[in-house]
Design an enzyme around this catalytic site. Sequence first.
Site, PDB file in Angstrom:
ATOM      1  N   GLY A 176       0.823  -1.206   0.000  1.00  0.00           N
ATOM      2  CA  GLY A 176       0.000   0.000   0.000  1.00  0.00           C
ATOM      3  C   GLY A 176       0.850   1.246   0.000  1.00  0.00           C
TER       4      GLY A 176
ATOM      5  N   GLY B 284       0.872   5.067   1.624  1.00  0.00           N
ATOM      6  CA  GLY B 284       0.272   5.976   2.594  1.00  0.00           C
ATOM      7  C   GLY B 284       0.595   7.405   2.246  1.00  0.00           C
TER       8      GLY B 284
ATOM      9  N   ALA C 166       4.414   7.362   3.220  1.00  0.00           N
ATOM     10  CA  ALA C 166       5.208   6.136   3.178  1.00  0.00           C
ATOM     11  C   ALA C 166       4.666   5.150   2.159  1.00  0.00           C
ATOM     12  CB  ALA C 166       5.209   5.483   4.556  1.00  0.00           C
TER      13      ALA C 166
ATOM     14  N   ASP D  20      -1.576  10.758  16.486  1.00  0.00           N
ATOM     15  CA  ASP D  20      -2.316  10.592  15.234  1.00  0.00           C
ATOM     16  C   ASP D  20      -3.177   9.327  15.268  1.00  0.00           C
ATOM     17  OD1 ASP D  20      -3.178  11.348  12.732  1.00  0.00           O
ATOM     18  OD2 ASP D  20      -1.479  10.456  11.681  1.00  0.00           O
TER      19      ASP D  20
END
Length: 312
Positions: free
Chosen positions: A14, A16, A19, A134
Amino acid sequence: DDEKRKWVKGKKLGEGTYANVFAAHLRTDPSQKAAIKKIKVQKEYRDGMAPDALREIKHLQELNHPNVVRLISVFSSKDQNLNLVLEYLPLGDLEDLIRNVNTYRYGAADIKAWMGMLCRGVWFCHENFVLHRDIKPNNILIAANGEAKLADFGLARSFSDPAIPMTTNVITRWYRPPELLFGARHYSGAVDVWSVGLVFAELIIRSPFLPGDSEINQIDCICRAIGTPTEENWPGVTKLPGYAVAGETVPVYGKDAYMGRFGAVGADGVDLLMKTLVLDPRKRITAREMLEHKWWRSEPKPTRNEDLPRKT
Ligand code: ADP
Protein backbone atom coordinates in the site's frame (compact mmCIF):
# COMPACT_ATOMS: atom_id res chain seq x y z
CA ASP A 1 23.28 -2.09 6.38
CA ASP A 2 23.28 -5.54 7.99
CA GLU A 3 19.71 -4.89 9.06
CA LYS A 4 18.73 -4.07 5.50
CA ARG A 5 20.35 -7.25 4.14
CA LYS A 6 18.42 -9.43 6.58
CA TRP A 7 15.14 -8.71 4.77
CA VAL A 8 13.87 -9.60 1.32
CA LYS A 9 11.46 -6.98 0.08
CA GLY A 10 8.37 -8.25 -1.75
CA LYS A 11 5.35 -6.66 -3.35
CA LYS A 12 3.95 -3.29 -2.45
CA LEU A 13 1.12 -3.57 0.08
CA GLY A 14 0.00 0.00 0.00
CA GLU A 15 0.84 3.62 -0.29
CA GLY A 16 0.27 5.98 2.59
CA THR A 17 0.48 9.70 2.92
CA TYR A 18 4.13 9.72 3.72
CA ALA A 19 5.21 6.14 3.18
CA ASN A 20 5.16 3.12 0.90
CA VAL A 21 4.60 -0.22 2.55
CA PHE A 22 6.06 -3.47 1.20
CA ALA A 23 5.67 -7.11 2.19
CA ALA A 24 8.95 -8.66 3.30
CA HIS A 25 10.40 -11.81 4.79
CA LEU A 26 13.53 -12.84 6.59
CA ARG A 27 16.25 -13.93 4.16
CA THR A 28 17.22 -16.87 6.37
CA ASP A 29 13.62 -17.91 7.14
CA PRO A 30 10.96 -16.91 4.60
CA SER A 31 8.18 -17.98 6.98
CA GLN A 32 9.06 -14.93 9.11
CA LYS A 33 7.00 -12.19 7.52
CA ALA A 34 7.12 -8.47 8.07
CA ALA A 35 6.00 -5.22 6.51
CA ILE A 36 8.62 -2.66 5.53
CA LYS A 37 7.42 0.89 5.72
CA LYS A 38 9.62 3.12 3.66
CA ILE A 39 9.15 6.69 4.77
CA LYS A 40 9.58 9.35 2.15
CA VAL A 41 11.84 11.88 3.76
CA GLN A 42 11.16 15.38 2.50
CA LYS A 43 13.99 16.91 0.49
CA GLU A 44 14.32 19.90 2.78
CA TYR A 45 14.76 17.55 5.75
CA ARG A 46 17.22 15.19 4.15
CA ASP A 47 20.60 16.52 5.10
CA GLY A 48 21.43 15.31 8.53
CA MET A 49 17.84 14.67 9.43
CA ALA A 50 17.61 10.95 8.75
CA PRO A 51 20.28 9.93 11.29
CA ASP A 52 18.46 11.98 13.97
CA ALA A 53 15.14 10.39 13.14
CA LEU A 54 16.80 7.01 13.18
CA ARG A 55 18.15 7.57 16.67
CA GLU A 56 14.85 8.98 17.78
CA ILE A 57 12.84 5.94 16.85
CA LYS A 58 15.39 3.25 17.71
CA HIS A 59 14.15 3.21 21.30
CA LEU A 60 10.64 2.33 20.08
CA GLN A 61 12.00 -1.14 19.31
CA GLU A 62 11.85 -1.84 23.03
CA LEU A 63 8.17 -0.92 23.21
CA ASN A 64 6.56 -4.36 23.18
CA HIS A 65 2.87 -4.84 23.89
CA PRO A 66 0.16 -6.98 22.25
CA ASN A 67 -1.80 -3.85 21.24
CA VAL A 68 1.06 -1.90 19.73
CA VAL A 69 2.43 -2.79 16.30
CA ARG A 70 5.89 -4.13 16.97
CA LEU A 71 8.80 -2.25 15.41
CA ILE A 72 11.19 -5.09 14.62
CA SER A 73 14.03 -2.94 13.31
CA VAL A 74 14.92 0.30 11.60
CA PHE A 75 17.41 1.08 8.87
CA SER A 76 18.07 3.91 6.48
CA SER A 77 18.66 3.25 2.81
CA LYS A 78 21.23 5.01 0.65
CA ASP A 79 18.63 7.50 -0.61
CA GLN A 80 18.34 8.47 3.09
CA ASN A 81 14.79 7.18 3.27
CA LEU A 82 13.83 5.69 6.57
CA ASN A 83 12.79 2.03 6.59
CA LEU A 84 10.75 0.58 9.43
CA VAL A 85 10.48 -3.18 9.68
CA LEU A 86 7.10 -3.86 11.27
CA GLU A 87 5.12 -6.80 12.51
CA TYR A 88 3.02 -8.12 9.59
CA LEU A 89 -0.69 -7.41 10.04
CA PRO A 90 -2.64 -8.69 7.05
CA LEU A 91 -6.27 -8.21 8.16
CA GLY A 92 -6.69 -4.53 7.39
CA ASP A 93 -7.63 -1.83 9.82
CA LEU A 94 -10.50 -0.63 11.97
CA GLU A 95 -11.56 1.85 9.31
CA ASP A 96 -12.44 -1.02 6.95
CA LEU A 97 -14.56 -2.63 9.66
CA ILE A 98 -16.32 0.61 10.58
CA ARG A 99 -17.08 1.87 7.09
CA ASN A 100 -18.17 -1.33 5.37
CA VAL A 101 -21.58 -1.35 7.02
CA ASN A 102 -23.01 -4.01 4.72
CA THR A 103 -20.08 -6.41 5.10
CA TYR A 104 -19.43 -6.21 8.82
CA ARG A 105 -22.15 -6.35 11.46
CA TYR A 106 -21.02 -5.72 15.01
CA GLY A 107 -22.50 -4.73 18.35
CA ALA A 108 -21.71 -3.35 21.79
CA ALA A 109 -19.68 -6.40 22.88
CA ASP A 110 -17.45 -6.14 19.80
CA ILE A 111 -16.96 -2.40 20.30
CA LYS A 112 -15.99 -3.10 23.90
CA ALA A 113 -13.39 -5.64 22.77
CA TRP A 114 -11.81 -3.29 20.20
CA MET A 115 -11.92 -0.35 22.60
CA GLY A 116 -10.29 -2.43 25.34
CA MET A 117 -7.41 -3.32 23.05
CA LEU A 118 -7.06 0.28 21.89
CA CYS A 119 -7.06 1.63 25.45
CA ARG A 120 -4.49 -0.93 26.65
CA GLY A 121 -2.16 -0.04 23.78
CA VAL A 122 -2.48 3.68 24.48
CA TRP A 123 -2.01 3.14 28.22
CA PHE A 124 1.15 1.12 27.66
CA CYS A 125 2.72 3.78 25.45
CA HIS A 126 1.82 6.59 27.83
CA GLU A 127 3.32 4.62 30.73
CA ASN A 128 6.49 4.60 28.67
CA PHE A 129 6.31 8.33 27.93
CA VAL A 130 5.49 7.86 24.27
CA LEU A 131 2.66 9.83 22.65
CA HIS A 132 0.98 8.86 19.41
CA ARG A 133 -0.58 12.14 18.23
CA ASP A 134 -2.32 10.59 15.23
CA ILE A 135 -4.75 7.94 16.49
CA LYS A 136 -7.48 7.22 13.95
CA PRO A 137 -9.31 4.10 12.75
CA ASN A 138 -6.92 3.49 9.86
CA ASN A 139 -3.99 3.49 12.28
CA ILE A 140 -5.48 0.59 14.20
CA LEU A 141 -4.48 -2.61 12.42
CA ILE A 142 -5.88 -6.09 12.93
CA ALA A 143 -3.62 -9.10 13.48
CA ALA A 144 -4.31 -12.62 12.20
CA ASN A 145 -5.57 -13.59 15.69
CA GLY A 146 -8.04 -10.69 15.78
CA GLU A 147 -5.95 -8.54 18.09
CA ALA A 148 -6.22 -4.80 17.35
CA LYS A 149 -2.89 -2.98 17.35
CA LEU A 150 -1.93 0.66 17.23
CA ALA A 151 0.36 1.51 14.35
CA ASP A 152 2.88 4.32 14.07
CA PHE A 153 3.18 4.97 17.79
CA GLY A 154 5.80 7.51 18.70
CA LEU A 155 6.88 8.17 15.15
CA ALA A 156 7.93 11.77 15.45
CA ARG A 157 6.66 13.70 12.49
CA SER A 158 9.64 15.98 12.20
CA PHE A 159 11.45 13.86 9.62
CA SER A 160 8.53 13.82 7.25
CA ASP A 161 6.09 16.50 8.22
CA PRO A 162 2.61 15.29 7.26
CA ALA A 163 1.52 18.91 7.24
CA ILE A 164 3.25 19.00 3.86
CA PRO A 165 1.43 16.26 1.98
CA MET A 166 3.56 13.99 -0.16
CA THR A 167 0.62 12.89 -2.24
CA THR A 168 -2.79 14.33 -2.88
CA ASN A 169 -4.02 12.57 0.27
CA VAL A 170 -5.45 15.04 2.70
CA ILE A 171 -4.24 14.68 6.25
CA THR A 172 -7.15 13.95 8.45
CA ARG A 173 -7.84 16.41 11.22
CA TRP A 174 -11.01 14.80 12.48
CA TYR A 175 -9.31 13.24 15.49
CA ARG A 176 -7.31 16.31 16.52
CA PRO A 177 -8.01 17.65 20.00
CA PRO A 178 -8.98 21.28 20.63
CA GLU A 179 -5.70 22.10 22.41
CA LEU A 180 -3.74 21.23 19.24
CA LEU A 181 -6.21 23.09 17.02
CA PHE A 182 -5.69 26.15 19.26
CA GLY A 183 -1.92 25.83 18.88
CA ALA A 184 -0.99 24.72 22.41
CA ARG A 185 2.75 24.16 22.52
CA HIS A 186 2.67 22.03 25.63
CA TYR A 187 0.47 19.01 25.40
CA SER A 188 0.17 15.62 27.03
CA GLY A 189 -1.26 12.15 26.67
CA ALA A 190 -4.66 13.84 26.75
CA VAL A 191 -4.25 14.47 22.98
CA ASP A 192 -4.38 10.71 22.37
CA VAL A 193 -7.30 10.24 24.75
CA TRP A 194 -9.36 12.71 22.70
CA SER A 195 -8.62 10.72 19.54
CA VAL A 196 -9.55 7.48 21.32
CA GLY A 197 -12.89 9.08 22.19
CA LEU A 198 -13.50 9.94 18.56
CA VAL A 199 -12.66 6.41 17.45
CA PHE A 200 -15.11 5.17 20.11
CA ALA A 201 -17.85 7.49 18.80
CA GLU A 202 -17.14 6.41 15.23
CA LEU A 203 -17.32 2.71 16.12
CA ILE A 204 -20.84 3.37 17.43
CA ILE A 205 -22.27 5.60 14.70
CA ARG A 206 -20.15 4.07 11.92
CA SER A 207 -19.24 7.43 10.44
CA PRO A 208 -16.81 10.13 11.63
CA PHE A 209 -18.29 12.09 14.53
CA LEU A 210 -16.48 15.39 13.81
CA PRO A 211 -15.60 15.48 10.10
CA GLY A 212 -14.28 19.02 9.77
CA ASP A 213 -13.17 20.05 6.29
CA SER A 214 -10.64 22.67 7.48
CA GLU A 215 -8.97 23.56 10.77
CA ILE A 216 -11.48 26.36 11.37
CA ASN A 217 -14.38 24.09 10.50
CA GLN A 218 -12.94 21.39 12.79
CA ILE A 219 -13.15 23.79 15.75
CA ASP A 220 -16.67 24.64 14.63
CA CYS A 221 -17.63 20.94 14.59
CA ILE A 222 -16.29 20.56 18.14
CA CYS A 223 -18.24 23.60 19.37
CA ARG A 224 -21.47 22.45 17.80
CA ALA A 225 -21.29 18.76 18.77
CA ILE A 226 -19.55 18.95 22.15
CA GLY A 227 -19.73 22.57 23.30
CA THR A 228 -17.77 25.80 22.97
CA PRO A 229 -14.46 25.99 24.87
CA THR A 230 -14.65 28.98 27.23
CA GLU A 231 -12.74 30.29 30.27
CA GLU A 232 -15.51 28.76 32.40
CA ASN A 233 -15.12 25.19 31.20
CA TRP A 234 -11.40 25.46 30.36
CA PRO A 235 -9.46 28.09 32.33
CA GLY A 236 -6.71 29.60 30.18
CA VAL A 237 -8.08 28.50 26.82
CA THR A 238 -8.57 32.05 25.51
CA LYS A 239 -4.81 32.65 25.97
CA LEU A 240 -3.81 29.85 23.61
CA PRO A 241 -2.12 31.27 20.47
CA GLY A 242 -4.74 30.00 18.04
CA TYR A 243 -7.86 30.43 20.15
CA ALA A 244 -10.82 31.45 18.01
CA VAL A 245 -14.42 30.31 18.15
CA ALA A 246 -17.17 31.53 15.87
CA GLY A 247 -20.82 32.15 16.58
CA GLU A 248 -22.83 31.84 19.75
CA THR A 249 -21.38 29.96 22.72
CA VAL A 250 -22.82 26.43 22.78
CA PRO A 251 -23.16 24.98 26.32
CA VAL A 252 -21.35 21.65 26.79
CA TYR A 253 -23.79 18.83 26.08
CA GLY A 254 -24.90 16.57 28.90
CA LYS A 255 -25.57 12.85 29.22
CA ASP A 256 -29.04 12.93 27.64
CA ALA A 257 -27.74 14.31 24.37
CA TYR A 258 -25.03 11.63 24.22
CA MET A 259 -27.43 8.84 25.17
CA GLY A 260 -29.60 9.71 22.20
CA ARG A 261 -26.79 9.21 19.75
CA PHE A 262 -24.44 6.75 21.47
CA GLY A 263 -26.82 4.83 23.71
CA ALA A 264 -25.99 1.53 21.96
CA VAL A 265 -23.01 1.13 24.34
CA GLY A 266 -25.18 1.68 27.41
CA ALA A 267 -25.02 4.33 30.11
CA ASP A 268 -21.57 3.18 31.30
CA GLY A 269 -20.17 3.30 27.76
CA VAL A 270 -21.57 6.77 27.25
CA ASP A 271 -20.03 7.85 30.57
CA LEU A 272 -16.59 6.74 29.37
CA LEU A 273 -17.10 8.38 25.97
CA MET A 274 -18.02 11.70 27.56
CA LYS A 275 -14.95 11.59 29.82
CA THR A 276 -12.66 11.20 26.80
CA LEU A 277 -14.28 14.15 25.04
CA VAL A 278 -13.82 16.71 27.83
CA LEU A 279 -12.64 19.98 26.27
CA ASP A 280 -10.06 20.94 28.93
CA PRO A 281 -7.19 18.45 28.51
CA ARG A 282 -6.39 18.68 32.23
CA LYS A 283 -9.88 17.44 33.10
CA ARG A 284 -9.96 14.74 30.44
CA ILE A 285 -9.74 11.13 31.64
CA THR A 286 -6.25 9.59 31.42
CA ALA A 287 -5.40 6.31 29.70
CA ARG A 288 -4.87 4.68 33.09
CA GLU A 289 -8.22 5.91 34.37
CA MET A 290 -9.92 4.65 31.21
CA LEU A 291 -8.76 1.12 32.05
CA GLU A 292 -10.31 1.42 35.51
CA HIS A 293 -13.70 2.49 34.16
CA LYS A 294 -16.79 0.50 35.15
CA TRP A 295 -17.85 -0.05 31.52
CA TRP A 296 -15.35 -2.90 31.09
CA ARG A 297 -17.05 -4.87 33.86
CA SER A 298 -20.67 -4.14 32.95
CA GLU A 299 -22.70 -6.29 30.52
CA PRO A 300 -22.19 -7.23 27.75
CA LYS A 301 -18.67 -8.62 28.27
CA PRO A 302 -16.19 -7.91 25.46
CA THR A 303 -16.24 -10.38 22.55
CA ARG A 304 -13.35 -12.86 22.44
CA ASN A 305 -10.83 -12.11 19.69
CA GLU A 306 -11.63 -15.27 17.73
CA ASP A 307 -15.32 -14.29 17.58
CA LEU A 308 -14.80 -10.71 16.36
CA PRO A 309 -15.92 -9.79 12.84
CA ARG A 310 -12.92 -9.78 10.56
CA LYS A 311 -11.75 -9.62 6.97
CA THR A 312 -11.77 -13.06 5.34
P1 ADP B 1 -1.83 5.39 5.86
O1 ADP B 1 -1.16 6.63 5.38
O2 ADP B 1 -3.12 5.09 5.17
O3 ADP B 1 -1.88 5.26 7.36
P2 ADP B 1 0.35 3.51 5.84
O4 ADP B 1 1.46 4.26 5.24
O5 ADP B 1 0.39 3.29 7.31
O6 ADP B 1 -1.00 4.16 5.38
O7 ADP B 1 0.18 2.12 5.15
C1 ADP B 1 -0.27 1.99 3.82
C2 ADP B 1 -0.90 0.62 3.63
O8 ADP B 1 0.06 -0.42 3.87
C3 ADP B 1 -2.03 0.34 4.60
O9 ADP B 1 -3.28 0.72 4.11
C4 ADP B 1 -1.96 -1.17 4.78
O10 ADP B 1 -2.72 -1.80 3.76
C5 ADP B 1 -0.52 -1.50 4.57
N1 ADP B 1 0.18 -1.73 5.85
C6 ADP B 1 0.67 -0.81 6.69
N2 ADP B 1 1.28 -1.35 7.76
C7 ADP B 1 1.17 -2.69 7.60
C8 ADP B 1 1.59 -3.84 8.38
N3 ADP B 1 2.25 -3.72 9.54
N4 ADP B 1 1.31 -5.07 7.89
C9 ADP B 1 0.63 -5.20 6.72
N5 ADP B 1 0.20 -4.18 5.96
C10 ADP B 1 0.47 -2.93 6.37
